[in-house]
Design a protein around this motif. Structure first.
Motif, PDB file in Angstrom:
ATOM      1  N   GLY A 231     -39.773  56.127  27.372  1.00 51.53           N
ATOM      2  CA  GLY A 231     -39.378  55.100  28.326  1.00 51.53           C
ATOM      3  C   GLY A 231     -37.988  54.539  28.046  1.00 51.53           C
ATOM      4  N   THR A 232     -37.534  53.713  28.935  1.00 47.50           N
ATOM      5  CA  THR A 232     -36.179  53.161  28.850  1.00 47.50           C
ATOM      6  C   THR A 232     -35.989  52.387  27.548  1.00 47.50           C
ATOM      7  N   HIS A 233     -34.902  52.686  26.863  1.00 45.27           N
ATOM      8  CA  HIS A 233     -34.624  52.048  25.579  1.00 45.27           C
ATOM      9  C   HIS A 233     -33.142  52.186  25.257  1.00 45.27           C
ATOM     10  N   THR A 234     -32.700  51.449  24.256  1.00 48.43           N
ATOM     11  CA  THR A 234     -31.363  51.602  23.678  1.00 48.43           C
ATOM     12  C   THR A 234     -31.521  52.024  22.225  1.00 48.43           C
ATOM     13  N   ASP A 235     -30.731  52.962  21.776  1.00 48.25           N
ATOM     14  CA  ASP A 235     -30.825  53.423  20.393  1.00 48.25           C
ATOM     15  C   ASP A 235     -30.379  52.324  19.431  1.00 48.25           C
ATOM     16  N   ASP A 236     -30.953  52.356  18.221  1.00 46.60           N
ATOM     17  CA  ASP A 236     -30.584  51.370  17.209  1.00 46.60           C
ATOM     18  C   ASP A 236     -29.087  51.434  16.919  1.00 46.60           C
ATOM     19  N   ALA A 237     -28.498  50.277  16.703  1.00 43.92           N
ATOM     20  CA  ALA A 237     -27.059  50.216  16.427  1.00 43.92           C
ATOM     21  C   ALA A 237     -26.718  50.760  15.046  1.00 43.92           C
ATOM     22  N   LEU A 238     -27.587  50.506  14.067  1.00 47.94           N
ATOM     23  CA  LEU A 238     -27.372  50.962  12.692  1.00 47.94           C
ATOM     24  C   LEU A 238     -28.587  51.760  12.251  1.00 47.94           C
ATOM     25  N   MET A 239     -28.350  52.883  11.587  1.00 45.20           N
ATOM     26  CA  MET A 239     -29.422  53.765  11.145  1.00 45.20           C
ATOM     27  C   MET A 239     -29.186  54.180   9.702  1.00 45.20           C
TER      28      MET A 239
ATOM     29  N   PHE B 115     -30.514  52.709   6.624  1.00 40.92           N
ATOM     30  CA  PHE B 115     -30.219  51.630   5.679  1.00 40.92           C
ATOM     31  C   PHE B 115     -30.489  52.037   4.233  1.00 40.92           C
ATOM     32  N   THR B 116     -31.372  53.003   4.015  1.00 38.80           N
ATOM     33  CA  THR B 116     -31.694  53.418   2.646  1.00 38.80           C
ATOM     34  C   THR B 116     -30.824  54.578   2.165  1.00 38.80           C
ATOM     35  N   ASP B 117     -29.899  55.049   2.990  1.00 39.28           N
ATOM     36  CA  ASP B 117     -29.012  56.140   2.569  1.00 39.28           C
ATOM     37  C   ASP B 117     -28.132  55.687   1.408  1.00 39.28           C
ATOM     38  N   PRO B 118     -27.839  56.565   0.468  1.00 37.21           N
ATOM     39  CA  PRO B 118     -26.983  56.193  -0.668  1.00 37.21           C
ATOM     40  C   PRO B 118     -25.612  55.685  -0.236  1.00 37.21           C
ATOM     41  N   THR B 119     -25.101  56.206   0.872  1.00 35.96           N
ATOM     42  CA  THR B 119     -23.774  55.794   1.338  1.00 35.96           C
ATOM     43  C   THR B 119     -23.829  54.616   2.318  1.00 35.96           C
ATOM     44  N   GLY B 120     -25.026  54.091   2.534  1.00 37.08           N
ATOM     45  CA  GLY B 120     -25.153  52.957   3.439  1.00 37.08           C
ATOM     46  C   GLY B 120     -25.460  53.397   4.858  1.00 37.08           C
ATOM     47  N   PRO B 121     -25.709  52.438   5.748  1.00 37.56           N
ATOM     48  CA  PRO B 121     -26.113  52.772   7.107  1.00 37.56           C
ATOM     49  C   PRO B 121     -24.981  53.385   7.929  1.00 37.56           C
ATOM     50  N   THR B 122     -25.381  54.119   8.941  1.00 37.38           N
ATOM     51  CA  THR B 122     -24.464  54.717   9.897  1.00 37.38           C
ATOM     52  C   THR B 122     -24.487  53.909  11.187  1.00 37.38           C
ATOM     53  N   ARG B 123     -23.318  53.557  11.696  1.00 32.24           N
ATOM     54  CA  ARG B 123     -23.245  52.907  13.010  1.00 32.24           C
ATOM     55  C   ARG B 123     -23.382  53.986  14.083  1.00 32.24           C
TER      56      ARG B 123
ATOM     57  N   VAL C  28     -36.046  69.543  22.166  1.00 33.16           N
ATOM     58  CA  VAL C  28     -34.645  69.163  22.000  1.00 33.16           C
ATOM     59  C   VAL C  28     -34.373  68.815  20.544  1.00 33.16           C
ATOM     60  N   ALA C  29     -33.110  68.871  20.185  1.00 33.66           N
ATOM     61  CA  ALA C  29     -32.618  68.301  18.929  1.00 33.66           C
ATOM     62  C   ALA C  29     -31.805  67.064  19.277  1.00 33.66           C
ATOM     63  N   VAL C  30     -31.912  66.033  18.464  1.00 28.69           N
ATOM     64  CA  VAL C  30     -31.158  64.801  18.722  1.00 28.69           C
ATOM     65  C   VAL C  30     -30.496  64.331  17.437  1.00 28.69           C
ATOM     66  N   THR C  31     -29.364  63.673  17.602  1.00 21.42           N
ATOM     67  CA  THR C  31     -28.676  63.068  16.469  1.00 21.42           C
ATOM     68  C   THR C  31     -27.760  61.966  16.986  1.00 21.42           C
ATOM     69  N   TRP C  32     -27.130  61.263  16.057  1.00 19.37           N
ATOM     70  CA  TRP C  32     -26.218  60.176  16.396  1.00 19.37           C
ATOM     71  C   TRP C  32     -24.995  60.276  15.495  1.00 19.37           C
ATOM     72  N   ALA C  33     -23.840  59.984  16.062  1.00 19.25           N
ATOM     73  CA  ALA C  33     -22.589  60.064  15.317  1.00 19.25           C
ATOM     74  C   ALA C  33     -21.926  58.705  15.234  1.00 19.25           C
ATOM     75  N   GLN C  34     -21.385  58.408  14.066  1.00 18.12           N
ATOM     76  CA  GLN C  34     -20.443  57.296  13.934  1.00 18.12           C
ATOM     77  C   GLN C  34     -19.061  57.898  14.116  1.00 18.12           C
ATOM     78  N   SER C  35     -18.328  57.370  15.065  1.00 19.94           N
ATOM     79  CA  SER C  35     -17.018  57.919  15.388  1.00 19.94           C
ATOM     80  C   SER C  35     -15.921  57.250  14.572  1.00 19.94           C
ATOM     81  N   LEU C  36     -14.846  57.990  14.348  1.00 18.93           N
ATOM     82  CA  LEU C  36     -13.652  57.397  13.752  1.00 18.93           C
ATOM     83  C   LEU C  36     -13.034  56.347  14.671  1.00 18.93           C
ATOM     84  N   VAL C  37     -13.329  56.456  15.969  1.00 18.10           N
ATOM     85  CA  VAL C  37     -12.820  55.498  16.960  1.00 18.10           C
ATOM     86  C   VAL C  37     -14.028  54.820  17.597  1.00 18.10           C
ATOM     87  N   ARG C  38     -14.226  53.546  17.295  1.00 18.47           N
ATOM     88  CA  ARG C  38     -15.429  52.835  17.718  1.00 18.47           C
ATOM     89  C   ARG C  38     -15.503  52.642  19.223  1.00 18.47           C
ATOM     90  N   ASP C  39     -14.389  52.323  19.863  1.00 18.07           N
ATOM     91  CA  ASP C  39     -14.392  51.946  21.275  1.00 18.07           C
ATOM     92  C   ASP C  39     -14.521  53.169  22.168  1.00 18.07           C
TER      93      ASP C  39
END
Length: 226
Positions: free
Chosen positions: A94-102, A104-112, A171-182
């Motif tokens: 159903g309709t949703h928005t993906d989490d902003a940060l994913m 949190f337990t990663d050694p390098t910290g969360p991914t935006r 399907v396969a799904v993933t999320w990227a933190q971009s070098l350019v946020r906007d």
């Protein structure tokens, strides 16, 4: 920017991924949904610890990160581990928005999560329904791409997966933190890069190309977060 990317997986690579996933164990997909999305998620997800899942995920990560269109459009700084979702009959999200940060337990910290990515693994003729529907200013837009193609879109959007009424959607799904946020800045850079490449292909390294290349580099230098 909502961008379909053709041919991320060629026929041979797609066959390898499907073969590995046929050996993977699938479980309730609500396990990885955010607390606000669990009530609207009805699918199955490949167990991340399974060797077959890890191998399929590694294949797709490599293909995605080496795809020139994906790299130019998304400018990935970090990529979340690939997840595999299966939607059998009546499966939906159903309709949703993906989490902003994913992560949190990663050694390098969360991914935006700046960019959401769906890689279609089922032939569109093999199932009915299951469109990825994204809300926009002009209303909803539905996407059901050929197997091996990807759709990259802003993670900030409301989106859903329509119910599958026949067959099975994989399907396969993933999320990227971009070098350019906007998102608007990323789109301008993508357009500018497309233009400079077209000029180079047509006229070579002339003055117009050099000015476009200079502007692209300086805007990327201004906007990039490293």
């Amino acid at each position: 920017m909502i961008l379909p990317i053709a041919g991320v997986l060629d026929a041979g690579t797609l066959a390898r991924v499907r073969t590995r996933l046929a050996e993977a164990r699938f479980e309730d997909g609500r396990r990885t949904a955010g607390w606000h999305a669990r009530e609207v998620k009805a699918n199955q997800q490949a167990a991340e610890a399974d060797p077959a899942t890890r191998e399929a995920a590694a294949i797709i990560s490599t293909e995605l990160l080496t795809n020139p269109v994906f790299r130019t459009a998304v400018l990935p700084r970090r990529l979340r581990p690939i997840l595999f979702a299966r939607y059998p009959g009546e499966g939906a999200y159903g309709t949703h928005t993906d989490d902003a940060l994913m992560g949190f337990t990663d050694p390098t910290g969360p991914t935006r999560a700046d960019v959401s990515v769906t890689i279609f693994l089922s032939d569109p003729e093999s199932y009915e329904g299951g469109e990825l529907v994204i809300d926009g200013i002009g209303g909803e837009a539905a996407y059901k791409l050929d197997a091996g193609c990807a759709l990259a879109y802003p993670a900030t959007t409301l989106h859903r997966v329509a119910p599958v009424t026949r067959g099975e959607r994989l399907v396969a799904v993933t999320w990227a933190q971009s070098l350019v946020r906007d998102v608007a800045s990323r789109e301008m850079l993508f357009d500018l890069d497309t233009a400079r490449r077209a000029v180079f292909a047509d006229r070579g390294n002339d003055e117009t190309f050099r000015l476009l290349a200079k502007t692209y580099a300086n805007l990327l230098r201004r906007w990039a977060e490293t």
